[in-house]
Design an enzyme around this catalytic site. Structure first.
Site, mmCIF file in Angstrom:
data_model
loop_
_atom_site.group_PDB
_atom_site.id
_atom_site.type_symbol
_atom_site.label_atom_id
_atom_site.label_comp_id
_atom_site.label_asym_id
_atom_site.label_seq_id
_atom_site.Cartn_x
_atom_site.Cartn_y
_atom_site.Cartn_z
ATOM 1 N N ARG A 55 3.844 -28.836 45.427
ATOM 2 C CA ARG A 55 3.634 -30.262 45.627
ATOM 3 C C ARG A 55 2.178 -30.638 45.888
ATOM 4 O O ARG A 55 1.612 -31.525 45.236
ATOM 5 C CB ARG A 55 4.460 -30.761 46.832
ATOM 6 C CG ARG A 55 5.899 -31.021 46.556
ATOM 7 C CD ARG A 55 6.744 -30.674 47.784
ATOM 8 N NE ARG A 55 6.816 -29.247 47.881
ATOM 9 C CZ ARG A 55 7.759 -28.527 47.277
ATOM 10 N NH1 ARG A 55 8.730 -29.133 46.671
ATOM 11 N NH2 ARG A 55 7.750 -27.211 47.312
ATOM 12 N N THR A 56 1.566 -29.986 46.872
ATOM 13 C CA THR A 56 0.239 -30.422 47.322
ATOM 14 C C THR A 56 -0.790 -30.216 46.211
ATOM 15 O O THR A 56 -1.575 -31.118 45.893
ATOM 16 C CB THR A 56 -0.170 -29.636 48.584
ATOM 17 O OG1 THR A 56 0.917 -29.673 49.512
ATOM 18 C CG2 THR A 56 -1.410 -30.224 49.216
ATOM 19 N N LYS A 83 -11.588 -9.715 44.326
ATOM 20 C CA LYS A 83 -12.593 -8.629 44.268
ATOM 21 C C LYS A 83 -13.324 -8.499 45.594
ATOM 22 O O LYS A 83 -14.284 -7.749 45.709
ATOM 23 C CB LYS A 83 -13.607 -8.926 43.163
ATOM 24 C CG LYS A 83 -13.022 -9.057 41.772
ATOM 25 C CD LYS A 83 -14.120 -9.472 40.792
ATOM 26 C CE LYS A 83 -13.562 -9.845 39.444
ATOM 27 N NZ LYS A 83 -14.547 -10.572 38.616
ATOM 28 N N ARG A 105 -6.381 -25.048 50.726
ATOM 29 C CA ARG A 105 -5.215 -24.526 51.478
ATOM 30 C C ARG A 105 -5.505 -23.071 51.816
ATOM 31 O O ARG A 105 -5.967 -22.312 50.962
ATOM 32 C CB ARG A 105 -3.939 -24.620 50.666
ATOM 33 C CG ARG A 105 -2.793 -23.867 51.363
ATOM 34 C CD ARG A 105 -1.459 -24.158 50.808
ATOM 35 N NE ARG A 105 -1.060 -25.532 51.096
ATOM 36 C CZ ARG A 105 0.170 -25.990 50.888
ATOM 37 N NH1 ARG A 105 1.105 -25.197 50.426
ATOM 38 N NH2 ARG A 105 0.472 -27.244 51.152
ATOM 39 N N HIS A 134 -1.666 -30.220 58.420
ATOM 40 C CA HIS A 134 -1.408 -30.582 57.019
ATOM 41 C C HIS A 134 -1.518 -32.112 56.974
ATOM 42 O O HIS A 134 -0.522 -32.817 56.832
ATOM 43 C CB HIS A 134 -0.020 -30.091 56.604
ATOM 44 C CG HIS A 134 0.216 -30.064 55.127
ATOM 45 N ND1 HIS A 134 -0.605 -30.699 54.211
ATOM 46 C CD2 HIS A 134 1.197 -29.470 54.385
ATOM 47 C CE1 HIS A 134 -0.138 -30.504 52.990
ATOM 48 N NE2 HIS A 134 0.954 -29.755 53.070
HETATM 49 N N1 CP Z 1 4.946 -29.776 51.445
HETATM 50 C C1 CP Z 1 4.108 -28.880 50.885
HETATM 51 O O1 CP Z 1 2.991 -28.655 51.363
HETATM 52 O O2 CP Z 1 4.590 -28.300 49.753
HETATM 53 P P1 CP Z 1 3.811 -27.214 48.893
HETATM 54 O O3 CP Z 1 3.703 -25.975 49.718
HETATM 55 O O4 CP Z 1 4.654 -27.012 47.649
HETATM 56 O O5 CP Z 1 2.455 -27.761 48.573
#
Ligand code: CP
Length: 314
Positions: A55-56, A83, A105, A134
């Site tokens: 999603r993100t 590496k 992330r 988040h």
């Molecule tokens: N909600 C969320 O962060 O989903 P993803 O891990 O798929 O990005």
């Protein structure tokens, strides 16, 4: 704002400004066959994902592309990180290529803040760091909830499950508190963080007692990848005590909504058919995620309010 690292960095007005901006982008896109705005033409956004995501990552890429930015995805598993390249060297390399923004992330809490400390004028957006924050998830959750139920002030939001490992729970608690919602965490004692009493939320271990007064119930994924011990006796017992079953779903008020940040584990934290119920807004959350990420990229890379610059949405 130069970076978006944590909900705790935002004032209530800044939160509302992003949510309002997201709604303006939704409105600007409505009915368009060609979803392309000129807003970020000539800007370059890199996504750096050191953890899996659907999603993100996809919604940041979509948000950037719908605003005509050049979006380049870097996945740790297929990059020179494999590496042995450090996070610092990777981030500085992408800045030197021409990044205006890095969307990051990372499994380590504080990784986005670490990059922001040395990266200079490149914007850093935290797309999830360990169990810390988040922020874009909380902003899209609040935007979805407001679209469904109006002003968040006074709404009772029940957040259920693996609070201990959840950056979503932490960011949501801060945002919902900032906007005046009443938040209750429901979790087994083993899945609550030390110091949760200072988070400004109520804590309960009895899901059945909380559901009848909930305006929204947010189910969290059990994050097995962050667990190195037995936090509950069995998946079956967890589902029995903390899962949103059909019977529990029936305890909700008719206008309450069911949320989940995804990915959902159907049959574990949420029943298969409850996940598809009419008042389950999981897919609306995903759609709002694109609008919120457009708003964030816009505010960080252009600044100000798009409503006063109609050509950006033309
Ligand atoms: N909600 C969320 O962060 O989903 P993803 O891990 O798929 O990005």
């Amino acid at each position: 704002m130069k970076n978006l690292l944590s909900i705790s960095d935002l004032t209530p007005n800044e939160i509302l400004s992003i949510m309002d901006e997201a709604d303006r982008f939704a409105e600007a896109l409505k009915g368009r066959e060609v979803k392309k705005l000129p807003t970020l033409r000539g800007r370059t956004v890199f996504t750096m994902f050191y953890e899996n995501s659907t999603r993100t990552r996809a919604s940041f890429e979509t948000a950037g592309k719908w605003m005509s930015a050049d979006v380049i995805n870097i996945s740790a598993s297929s990059s020179s990180v494999k590496k042995g390249e450090s996070l610092r060297d990777t981030a500085l390399t992408l800045k030197s290529i021409g990044a205006d923004a890095l969307v990051m992330r990372h499994p380590s809490s504080g990784a986005a803040q670490h990059v922001a400390n040395f990266i200079g004028d490149t914007a850093v957006i935290n797309a999830g760091d360990g169990s810390n924050q988040h922020p874009t998830q909380a902003l899209l959750d609040a935007t979805t909830l407001r679209r469904q139920r109006g002003d968040l002030s006074g709404q009772h939001v029940v957040i259920v499950g693996d609070i201990l490992h959840s950056r979503v729970a932490r960011s949501n608690a801060q945002l919902l508190n900032a906007l005046g919602a009443d938040v209750t965490f429901v979790a087994p004692p083993t899945l609550l963080p030390i110091g949760v009493e200072n988070w400004g939320v109520r804590v309960s271990h009895d899901l059945d007692a909380e559901l009848p007064s909930a305006d929204a119930v947010m189910m969290l994924r059990v994050q097995a990848e962050r667990m190195n011990g037995g936090f509950f006796p069995s998946h079956r017992e967890y589902a029995t005590r903390y899962g949103l079953s059909k019977a529990r779903h029936a305890m909700l008020k008719p206008d309450a909504v069911v949320m989940h940040p995804g990915p959902m584990l159907r049959g574990m934290e949420i029943n298969y058919s409850v996940a598809d119920a009419p008042n389950t807004v999981v897919l609306q959350q995903v759609t709002a995620g694109v609008h919120v990420r457009m708003a964030i990229l816009f505010q960080l890379l252009i600044g100000g309010h798009s409503a006063s610059e109609p050509e950006t949405h033309a």
